[in-house]
Design an enzyme around this catalytic site. Structure first.
Site, PDB file in Angstrom:
ATOM      1  N   ALA A 275      60.211 127.472 108.410  1.00  0.00           N
ATOM      2  CA  ALA A 275      61.434 128.104 108.979  1.00  0.00           C
ATOM      3  C   ALA A 275      61.431 127.679 110.508  1.00  0.00           C
ATOM      4  O   ALA A 275      61.263 128.429 111.253  1.00  0.00           O
ATOM      5  CB  ALA A 275      61.516 129.569 109.009  1.00  0.00           C
ATOM      6  N   GLU A 276      61.327 126.259 110.542  1.00  0.00           N
ATOM      7  CA  GLU A 276      61.236 125.746 111.945  1.00  0.00           C
ATOM      8  C   GLU A 276      62.260 126.295 112.981  1.00  0.00           C
ATOM      9  O   GLU A 276      62.036 126.360 114.045  1.00  0.00           O
ATOM     10  CB  GLU A 276      60.930 124.072 111.951  1.00  0.00           C
ATOM     11  CG  GLU A 276      62.551 123.383 111.883  1.00  0.00           C
ATOM     12  CD  GLU A 276      63.236 123.684 111.031  1.00  0.00           C
ATOM     13  OE1 GLU A 276      64.592 123.588 110.769  1.00  0.00           O
ATOM     14  OE2 GLU A 276      62.891 123.721 109.626  1.00  0.00           O
ATOM     15  N   ASP A 277      63.585 126.258 112.436  1.00  0.00           N
ATOM     16  CA  ASP A 277      64.740 126.762 113.141  1.00  0.00           C
ATOM     17  C   ASP A 277      64.599 128.096 113.712  1.00  0.00           C
ATOM     18  O   ASP A 277      64.889 128.291 114.854  1.00  0.00           O
ATOM     19  CB  ASP A 277      65.931 126.579 112.325  1.00  0.00           C
ATOM     20  CG  ASP A 277      65.682 127.189 110.877  1.00  0.00           C
ATOM     21  OD1 ASP A 277      65.093 128.129 110.741  1.00  0.00           O
ATOM     22  OD2 ASP A 277      66.299 126.415 109.921  1.00  0.00           O
ATOM     23  N   ASN A 278      63.938 128.968 112.934  1.00  0.00           N
ATOM     24  CA  ASN A 278      63.916 130.194 113.491  1.00  0.00           C
ATOM     25  C   ASN A 278      62.731 130.340 114.466  1.00  0.00           C
ATOM     26  O   ASN A 278      62.807 131.074 115.237  1.00  0.00           O
ATOM     27  CB  ASN A 278      63.361 131.112 112.452  1.00  0.00           C
ATOM     28  CG  ASN A 278      63.598 132.686 112.599  1.00  0.00           C
ATOM     29  OD1 ASN A 278      62.301 132.952 113.017  1.00  0.00           O
ATOM     30  ND2 ASN A 278      64.382 133.497 112.425  1.00  0.00           N
ATOM     31  N   ALA A 281      64.146 129.238 117.834  1.00  0.00           N
ATOM     32  CA  ALA A 281      64.813 130.272 118.486  1.00  0.00           C
ATOM     33  C   ALA A 281      64.061 131.335 119.003  1.00  0.00           C
ATOM     34  O   ALA A 281      63.964 131.827 120.235  1.00  0.00           O
ATOM     35  CB  ALA A 281      65.922 130.800 117.539  1.00  0.00           C
TER      36      ALA A 281
END
Length: 456
Positions: A275-278, A281
């Site tokens: 979950a690189e996006d999380n 962020a």
């Protein structure tokens, strides 16, 4: 022979007190959940029912933006999804479309679009760089480095957006509009968009996924981001500055003022996370003490041929990832769901006030459904079409019934399957390949490079 000893008055009193305390706690929790749900509903009404045009749409001084779209194969509605970035009402942007393989089927669609929109500055980048187990990061890393502008918009290939999305998002990122977040003194480091699922092929799993994303998920997502006590971002469509990302390394430890970033940094630091996006962020939030904000746009997520089994294992995958990232919140998650929350509240009301479950539960479920449908209407910009209503409600009911079994299945394991590969989820959401070949079987990855290919 043992004899039954009747309970003493003090024991009965203690049991009654315990039941009373638990009932009060259960009822209090129920009230908190309704506050969160109504906050998400209110936010949806206020933010998404009116989408004004941004002045940046025609401004000659609009900052440049590099749109990064990682591609692999023919996703559902791929042409329309990609076309939505070619038709953005914004005067200064480029599009970088990246594929790992020069024979990828998506290239035919991309070249058709580039031919149809020759005035748009679009480039194809072929060839990945293996920096971790996350194929999306491996695909994106060349585009990330070659982007001409500091502001990056990373948007998945199964997502389409409205023509004014980019301008409105840059408005918020550059603080041209008044902040909508409670953390008003902190600069916006990331702008994200609520996912809104669309399905047209009639698969049951796709309908259930849409019922989940467009109601309960959206409601909680909006509420959490309105309160803004912690980072909560889904990575379907995110804008941020490369200069900010280059200052973080995924440790989530506050960065000392003036200090240098230790170890790997930038996008490459997130190649070991599924979950690189999380994580990106969270890194911007915790390491740089910056904040996020939502625009008044949604990212339209086109769902293709998803069976009910596919839906189940998709939910299992992300619960298993989340439990290694935010364990307490993951354990609490079932108690926020409709059936368990209503069961707790019903038992509490019956004990405290003698309210019949046959009266309370129908009223509760109808009210819960009404709020969910109101959130749907806010994000969609229109009510649920009458011809779709009963099918949607049926999918909504299936989603509610499956919630607890899916959670129990997910919480008992650590392995996930993503894009045909198996991974073991580790601490903080990092993953390692479970393939028993070479260094990958031991969770080690070698740096590999291919000749950089760019097509105009």
């Amino acid at each position: 022979m043992s004899s039954l000893v009747p309970s003493t008055p003090s024991e009965l009193s203690g049991s009654s007190t315990l039941h009373g305390v638990l009932s009060v706690i259960g009822l209090g929790w129920y009230v908190v959940l309704w506050f969160i749900g109504l906050l998400g509903c209110r936010t949806g009404r206020r933010r998404y029912r009116l989408r004004p045009r941004s002045p940046l749409a025609i401004s000659p001084d609009a900052p440049g933006v590099s749109i990064l779209r990682p591609l692999k194969g023919l996703d559902t509605n791929l042409y329309e999804n990609l076309e939505s970035t070619f038709t953005q009402e914004y005067p200064n942007f480029e599009i970088l479309l990246s594929v790992a393989d020069e024979h990828d089927q998506a290239l035919t669609v991309v070249r058709d679009l580039m031919s149809q929109y020759p005035q748009v500055n679009a480039n194809i980048i072929i060839g990945e760089e293996i920096i971790g187990v996350n194929p999306k990061v491996n695909n994106l890393i060349r585009s990330y480095r070659q982007a001409s502008h500091d502001i990056l918009w990373v948007i998945d290939s199964n997502v389409s957006v409205a023509p004014g999305t980019l301008a409105r998002s840059v408005d918020i990122l550059t603080q041209s509009l008044p902040s909508r977040s409670l953390s008003k003194k902190k600069r916006v480091a990331l702008v994200h968009h609520v996912p809104f699922a669309t399905e047209h092929e009639g698969y049951l799993g796709a309908r259930v996924e849409a019922a989940f994303l467009n109601t309960n998920h959206a409601k909680m997502y909006l509420a959490i981001n309105t309160v803004a006590l912690e980072s909560c971002v889904v990575g379907k469509s995110n804008l941020y500055r490369r200069s900010d990302l280059e200052r973080v390394n995924g440790s989530l430890k506050p960065r000392k003022k003036g200090g240098s970033t230790e170890g790997e940094h930038g996008l490459a630091a997130f190649g070991s996370f599924l979950a690189e996006d999380n994580m990106i962020a969270s890194a911007l939030w915790h390491e740089l003490d910056l904040r996020h904000d939502l625009s008044c746009d949604v990212s339209h997520n086109a769902i293709g041929k998803m069976s009910l089994t596919d839906y189940v294992w998709r939910r299992v995958r992300w619960i298993r990832v989340r439990k290694h990232m935010v364990l307490a919140a993951t354990i609490l998650e079932p108690f926020t769901e409709n059936i368990i929350a209503s069961s707790i509240a019903g038992a509490s009301l019956r004990y405290l006030f003698g309210v019949s479950l046959w009266v309370f539960l129908p009223i509760h479920h109808l009210a819960w459904l009404w709020v969910d449908l109101d959130v749907y209407e806010s994000l969609a910009g229109h009510p649920l079409p009458p011809q779709e209503r009963w099918r949607f409600i049926g999918a909504w009911c299936i989603r509610e019934v499956l919630t607890l079994p899916i959670f129990l299945l997910a919480i008992c394991g650590n392995e996930v399957t993503w894009r045909g590969k198996r991974y073991q989820v580790l601490q903080a959401g990092q993953v390692k390949s479970t393939a028993a070949s070479g260094n990958q079987g031991r969770g080690l990855w070698r740096w590999q490079g291919k000749t950089d290919t760019v097509q105009q």
